[in-house]
Design a protein around this motif. Sequence first.
Motif, PDB file in Angstrom:
ATOM      1  N   VAL A  23      -7.488   4.447  -1.524  1.00  0.00           N
ATOM      2  CA  VAL A  23      -8.094   3.449  -0.628  1.00  0.00           C
ATOM      3  C   VAL A  23      -8.714   1.826  -1.639  1.00  0.00           C
ATOM      4  O   VAL A  23      -8.739   1.923  -2.699  1.00  0.00           O
ATOM      5  N   THR A  65      -3.501   3.262   6.684  1.00  0.00           N
ATOM      6  CA  THR A  65      -3.807   2.620   7.052  1.00  0.00           C
ATOM      7  C   THR A  65      -2.744   1.459   7.693  1.00  0.00           C
ATOM      8  O   THR A  65      -1.899   1.196   8.621  1.00  0.00           O
ATOM      9  N   LYS A  66      -2.817   1.062   6.523  1.00  0.00           N
ATOM     10  CA  LYS A  66      -1.587   0.293   6.322  1.00  0.00           C
ATOM     11  C   LYS A  66       0.187   0.503   5.465  1.00  0.00           C
ATOM     12  O   LYS A  66       0.862  -0.164   6.555  1.00  0.00           O
ATOM     13  N   TYR A  79     -11.794  -4.732  -6.912  1.00  0.00           N
ATOM     14  CA  TYR A  79     -11.430  -3.991  -6.000  1.00  0.00           C
ATOM     15  C   TYR A  79     -10.666  -2.392  -6.364  1.00  0.00           C
ATOM     16  O   TYR A  79      -9.531  -2.649  -6.250  1.00  0.00           O
ATOM     17  N   PHE A 103       1.044  -1.056   0.321  1.00  0.00           N
ATOM     18  CA  PHE A 103      -0.165   0.104   0.001  1.00  0.00           C
ATOM     19  C   PHE A 103       0.809   0.990   0.011  1.00  0.00           C
ATOM     20  O   PHE A 103       0.404   2.592   0.765  1.00  0.00           O
ATOM     21  N   VAL A 140     -11.265  -2.991   0.770  1.00  0.00           N
ATOM     22  CA  VAL A 140      -9.983  -4.578   1.440  1.00  0.00           C
ATOM     23  C   VAL A 140      -8.723  -3.053   1.812  1.00  0.00           C
ATOM     24  O   VAL A 140      -9.070  -3.609   3.072  1.00  0.00           O
ATOM     25  N   SER A 141      -8.929  -2.021   2.089  1.00  0.00           N
ATOM     26  CA  SER A 141      -7.642  -1.356   2.821  1.00  0.00           C
ATOM     27  C   SER A 141      -7.608  -0.010   2.506  1.00  0.00           C
ATOM     28  O   SER A 141      -7.655  -0.083   1.119  1.00  0.00           O
ATOM     29  N   TRP A 142      -7.416   1.060   3.510  1.00  0.00           N
ATOM     30  CA  TRP A 142      -6.900   2.554   3.822  1.00  0.00           C
ATOM     31  C   TRP A 142      -5.379   2.549   3.033  1.00  0.00           C
ATOM     32  O   TRP A 142      -4.529   2.117   3.849  1.00  0.00           O
TER      33      TRP A 142
END
Length: 167
Positions: free
Chosen positions: A145, A154-155, A89, A50, A149-151
């Motif tokens: 983002v 954050t990762k 995604y 990410f 799945v994820s920001w």
Amino acid sequence: GRPLAVRRPFHLSIIALLVILCCCASIACRETSSTSSESESGLQQPLTSFRQVLSSSTTTLTLHPAQEIKIPVRIQNSGTETWASTGRYPVTISYKWFNGGQMLPIEGERTGLPAAVTPNQVVNADVRVVAPNQTGTFDLRITLVQEAVSWFMTKSNTFLQLRVTVK
């Protein structure tokens, strides 16, 4: 011959079997075509990296409550995977508002990527942002983002942060 009662269930069983086979074949065809296009493009999986590099010519802003603005952002894919802009995604651009280190419960608007972004590629986007309804001084953190799945922030703990005064 056999009584009609014996033939009818057999006859219905054949029809039911044919319907099931046709449905399964149709599903298998759809799954095969979508799976092959997804694996050929390699764009429809959750990312494992990410990493992002975001920058903007805009560094501070003064806005009115709930004002909408577009912020020019330069986005570089510093990871090893292509970011899909569509599909299962997709990677989109969004943001979070912070007040004194506390994240506000506001879901940031989404801005789509102009196209898929390959490793080391740079794209520019005008990111749509809506100011909080309240006045004050806030930190705006713009990040990518991967939907469902994820920001990225954050990762990877990376984001573009702008100081914004809302009055």
